[in-house]
Design a protein around this motif. Sequence first.
Motif, PDB file in Angstrom:
ATOM      1  N   ALA A   1       7.184   8.861 -10.224  1.00 22.71           N
ATOM      2  CA  ALA A   1       7.387   9.476 -10.836  1.00 22.71           C
ATOM      3  C   ALA A   1       6.748  11.123 -11.145  1.00 22.71           C
ATOM      4  O   ALA A   1       7.544  11.234 -13.102  1.00 22.71           O
ATOM      5  CB  ALA A   1       6.081   8.589 -12.183  1.00 22.71           C
ATOM      6  N   ALA A   2       6.115  11.521 -10.620  1.00 23.19           N
ATOM      7  CA  ALA A   2       5.701  13.487 -10.718  1.00 23.19           C
ATOM      8  C   ALA A   2       6.977  14.165 -10.635  1.00 23.19           C
ATOM      9  O   ALA A   2       6.956  14.970 -11.526  1.00 23.19           O
ATOM     10  CB  ALA A   2       4.581  13.549 -10.038  1.00 23.19           C
ATOM     11  N   LEU A   3       7.930  13.275 -10.251  1.00 23.39           N
ATOM     12  CA  LEU A   3       9.229  13.901  -9.325  1.00 23.39           C
ATOM     13  C   LEU A   3      10.300  14.131 -10.268  1.00 23.39           C
ATOM     14  O   LEU A   3      10.493  14.618 -11.371  1.00 23.39           O
ATOM     15  CB  LEU A   3       9.955  13.634  -8.140  1.00 23.39           C
ATOM     16  CG  LEU A   3       9.244  13.739  -6.626  1.00 23.39           C
ATOM     17  CD1 LEU A   3      10.058  13.264  -5.723  1.00 23.39           C
ATOM     18  CD2 LEU A   3       9.535  14.771  -6.698  1.00 23.39           C
TER      19      LEU A   3
ATOM     20  N   THR B   1      15.392  14.627 -10.622  1.00 20.52           N
ATOM     21  CA  THR B   1      15.788  13.717 -10.976  1.00 20.52           C
ATOM     22  C   THR B   1      16.465  13.109  -9.502  1.00 20.52           C
ATOM     23  O   THR B   1      16.226  12.581  -8.606  1.00 20.52           O
ATOM     24  CB  THR B   1      16.503  13.056 -11.761  1.00 20.52           C
ATOM     25  OG1 THR B   1      16.234  13.384 -13.169  1.00 20.52           O
ATOM     26  CG2 THR B   1      17.218  11.571 -11.776  1.00 20.52           C
ATOM     27  N   ASP B   2      16.342  14.462  -8.951  1.00 19.63           N
ATOM     28  CA  ASP B   2      17.219  13.604  -7.223  1.00 19.63           C
ATOM     29  C   ASP B   2      16.271  13.411  -6.398  1.00 19.63           C
ATOM     30  O   ASP B   2      16.681  12.898  -5.502  1.00 19.63           O
ATOM     31  CB  ASP B   2      18.160  15.068  -6.950  1.00 19.63           C
ATOM     32  CG  ASP B   2      19.208  15.228  -7.513  1.00 19.63           C
ATOM     33  OD1 ASP B   2      19.845  14.298  -8.583  1.00 19.63           O
ATOM     34  OD2 ASP B   2      19.886  16.379  -7.785  1.00 19.63           O
ATOM     35  N   GLY B   3      15.368  14.211  -6.542  1.00 23.42           N
ATOM     36  CA  GLY B   3      14.261  14.169  -5.417  1.00 23.42           C
ATOM     37  C   GLY B   3      14.343  12.842  -5.923  1.00 23.42           C
ATOM     38  O   GLY B   3      13.577  12.319  -4.913  1.00 23.42           O
ATOM     39  N   ALA B   4      13.441  11.518  -7.040  1.00 29.18           N
ATOM     40  CA  ALA B   4      12.619  11.002  -7.176  1.00 29.18           C
ATOM     41  C   ALA B   4      14.474  10.038  -6.594  1.00 29.18           C
ATOM     42  O   ALA B   4      13.008   9.037  -5.830  1.00 29.18           O
ATOM     43  CB  ALA B   4      12.947  10.835  -8.347  1.00 29.18           C
ATOM     44  N   LEU B   5      15.421  10.256  -6.664  1.00 35.13           N
ATOM     45  CA  LEU B   5      16.218   9.012  -6.995  1.00 35.13           C
ATOM     46  C   LEU B   5      16.172   9.336  -4.889  1.00 35.13           C
ATOM     47  O   LEU B   5      16.584   7.586  -4.844  1.00 35.13           O
ATOM     48  CB  LEU B   5      17.501   9.607  -6.862  1.00 35.13           C
ATOM     49  CG  LEU B   5      17.506   9.386  -8.747  1.00 35.13           C
ATOM     50  CD1 LEU B   5      18.863   9.229  -8.830  1.00 35.13           C
ATOM     51  CD2 LEU B   5      17.506   7.451  -8.862  1.00 35.13           C
TER      52      LEU B   5
ATOM     53  N   ARG C   1       0.950  -1.261   0.050  1.00 35.37           N
ATOM     54  CA  ARG C   1       0.354  -0.163   0.185  1.00 35.37           C
ATOM     55  C   ARG C   1       1.104   0.855   0.104  1.00 35.37           C
ATOM     56  O   ARG C   1       0.450   2.407  -0.762  1.00 35.37           O
ATOM     57  CB  ARG C   1      -0.937   0.356   1.223  1.00 35.37           C
ATOM     58  CG  ARG C   1      -1.688  -0.606   0.920  1.00 35.37           C
ATOM     59  CD  ARG C   1      -3.389  -0.325   2.429  1.00 35.37           C
ATOM     60  NE  ARG C   1      -3.719  -1.920   2.657  1.00 35.37           N
ATOM     61  CZ  ARG C   1      -3.596  -2.038   3.777  1.00 35.37           C
ATOM     62  NH1 ARG C   1      -2.874  -1.196   4.892  1.00 35.37           N
ATOM     63  NH2 ARG C   1      -4.109  -3.813   3.803  1.00 35.37           N
ATOM     64  N   VAL C   2       1.572   1.723   0.184  1.00 37.82           N
ATOM     65  CA  VAL C   2       2.754   2.267   0.426  1.00 37.82           C
ATOM     66  C   VAL C   2       3.178   2.386  -0.441  1.00 37.82           C
ATOM     67  O   VAL C   2       3.616   3.568  -0.922  1.00 37.82           O
ATOM     68  CB  VAL C   2       3.770   2.259   2.148  1.00 37.82           C
ATOM     69  CG1 VAL C   2       5.295   3.556   1.440  1.00 37.82           C
ATOM     70  CG2 VAL C   2       3.387   2.231   3.388  1.00 37.82           C
ATOM     71  N   LEU C   3       3.821   1.792  -1.069  1.00 36.50           N
ATOM     72  CA  LEU C   3       4.662   1.403  -2.279  1.00 36.50           C
ATOM     73  C   LEU C   3       3.217   1.924  -3.626  1.00 36.50           C
ATOM     74  O   LEU C   3       3.706   3.029  -4.248  1.00 36.50           O
ATOM     75  CB  LEU C   3       4.543   0.390  -3.033  1.00 36.50           C
ATOM     76  CG  LEU C   3       6.486   0.147  -2.218  1.00 36.50           C
ATOM     77  CD1 LEU C   3       6.728  -1.371  -2.716  1.00 36.50           C
ATOM     78  CD2 LEU C   3       7.372   1.051  -1.841  1.00 36.50           C
ATOM     79  N   GLN C   4       2.226   1.921  -3.586  1.00 40.97           N
ATOM     80  CA  GLN C   4       1.321   2.144  -4.617  1.00 40.97           C
ATOM     81  C   GLN C   4       0.952   4.213  -4.194  1.00 40.97           C
ATOM     82  O   GLN C   4       1.006   4.254  -4.725  1.00 40.97           O
ATOM     83  CB  GLN C   4       0.111   1.750  -4.030  1.00 40.97           C
ATOM     84  CG  GLN C   4      -0.212   0.645  -3.873  1.00 40.97           C
ATOM     85  CD  GLN C   4      -1.313  -0.503  -3.873  1.00 40.97           C
ATOM     86  OE1 GLN C   4      -2.055  -0.054  -3.412  1.00 40.97           O
ATOM     87  NE2 GLN C   4      -2.293  -1.604  -4.906  1.00 40.97           N
ATOM     88  N   VAL C   5       1.194   4.206  -2.846  1.00 38.14           N
ATOM     89  CA  VAL C   5       1.044   5.554  -3.206  1.00 38.14           C
ATOM     90  C   VAL C   5       2.191   6.761  -3.355  1.00 38.14           C
ATOM     91  O   VAL C   5       2.705   7.640  -4.024  1.00 38.14           O
ATOM     92  CB  VAL C   5       1.299   6.032  -1.191  1.00 38.14           C
ATOM     93  CG1 VAL C   5       1.472   7.648  -0.592  1.00 38.14           C
ATOM     94  CG2 VAL C   5      -0.714   5.750  -1.386  1.00 38.14           C
ATOM     95  N   LEU C   6       3.690   5.555  -3.034  1.00 37.78           N
ATOM     96  CA  LEU C   6       4.672   6.652  -2.925  1.00 37.78           C
ATOM     97  C   LEU C   6       5.627   6.377  -4.904  1.00 37.78           C
ATOM     98  O   LEU C   6       6.227   7.405  -5.579  1.00 37.78           O
ATOM     99  CB  LEU C   6       6.027   5.912  -2.397  1.00 37.78           C
ATOM    100  CG  LEU C   6       5.447   6.174  -1.167  1.00 37.78           C
ATOM    101  CD1 LEU C   6       6.537   5.548   0.373  1.00 37.78           C
ATOM    102  CD2 LEU C   6       5.670   7.505  -0.443  1.00 37.78           C
ATOM    103  N   PHE C   7       4.694   5.329  -6.067  1.00 37.50           N
ATOM    104  CA  PHE C   7       5.466   5.261  -7.235  1.00 37.50           C
ATOM    105  C   PHE C   7       4.989   5.973  -7.812  1.00 37.50           C
ATOM    106  O   PHE C   7       5.688   7.169  -8.764  1.00 37.50           O
ATOM    107  CB  PHE C   7       4.748   4.340  -7.683  1.00 37.50           C
ATOM    108  CG  PHE C   7       5.135   2.442  -7.243  1.00 37.50           C
ATOM    109  CD1 PHE C   7       6.980   2.958  -7.178  1.00 37.50           C
ATOM    110  CD2 PHE C   7       5.160   1.202  -7.159  1.00 37.50           C
ATOM    111  CE1 PHE C   7       7.641   1.692  -6.792  1.00 37.50           C
ATOM    112  CE2 PHE C   7       6.194   0.798  -6.680  1.00 37.50           C
ATOM    113  CZ  PHE C   7       7.333   0.925  -6.513  1.00 37.50           C
ATOM    114  N   PRO C   8       3.540   7.398  -7.999  1.00 39.75           N
ATOM    115  CA  PRO C   8       3.682   8.202  -8.462  1.00 39.75           C
ATOM    116  C   PRO C   8       3.826   9.517  -8.146  1.00 39.75           C
ATOM    117  O   PRO C   8       4.020   9.827  -8.688  1.00 39.75           O
ATOM    118  CB  PRO C   8       1.805   8.295  -8.625  1.00 39.75           C
ATOM    119  CG  PRO C   8       1.309   6.362  -7.865  1.00 39.75           C
ATOM    120  CD  PRO C   8       2.198   6.582  -7.175  1.00 39.75           C
ATOM    121  N   ARG C   9       3.981   9.041  -6.867  1.00 37.24           N
ATOM    122  CA  ARG C   9       5.119  10.656  -6.777  1.00 37.24           C
ATOM    123  C   ARG C   9       6.656  10.674  -6.624  1.00 37.24           C
ATOM    124  O   ARG C   9       6.770  11.814  -7.432  1.00 37.24           O
ATOM    125  CB  ARG C   9       4.626  10.584  -5.041  1.00 37.24           C
ATOM    126  CG  ARG C   9       3.845  11.378  -4.129  1.00 37.24           C
ATOM    127  CD  ARG C   9       4.062  11.552  -2.983  1.00 37.24           C
ATOM    128  NE  ARG C   9       2.874  11.142  -2.263  1.00 37.24           N
ATOM    129  CZ  ARG C   9       2.926  11.526  -0.811  1.00 37.24           C
ATOM    130  NH1 ARG C   9       3.231  11.345  -0.139  1.00 37.24           N
ATOM    131  NH2 ARG C   9       1.672  11.870  -0.201  1.00 37.24           N
TER     132      ARG C   9
END
Length: 71
Positions: free
Chosen positions: A41-43, A49-53, A31-39
Motif C-alpha cells: 500500500a505504501a509503494l 506501482t511497478d514496485g508494488a506489482l 503473518r508474512v502477508l500482514q507485514v507485506l500488505f502495508p508495504r
Amino acid sequence: MAELSGASEDQAEDIAAFRAALSKLGEDHRRVLQVLFPRIAALQERGDTDGALALVAKIKAILSDPERRPQ
C-alpha cells in the motif's frame, strides 16, 4: 458484502478468490502477508506501482511454491 458495493464484478471475484486462498494459508504465511500488505500500500501511495506489482509477484511466487507451503 457492503464493502464491495463500488467494486466491479471482476474485482468482486478477485476478492472472493483472495479470501478463499487466504483461508487456506498457514499462520506463518498470514503473518508474512500482514507485514507485506502495508508495504504494498505504501509503494502504491508513493506512486511506485511497478514496485508494488513486483512485490505482489514475489508474494504470489512464494505462496504458490509447493516447497514453501506448510505441511
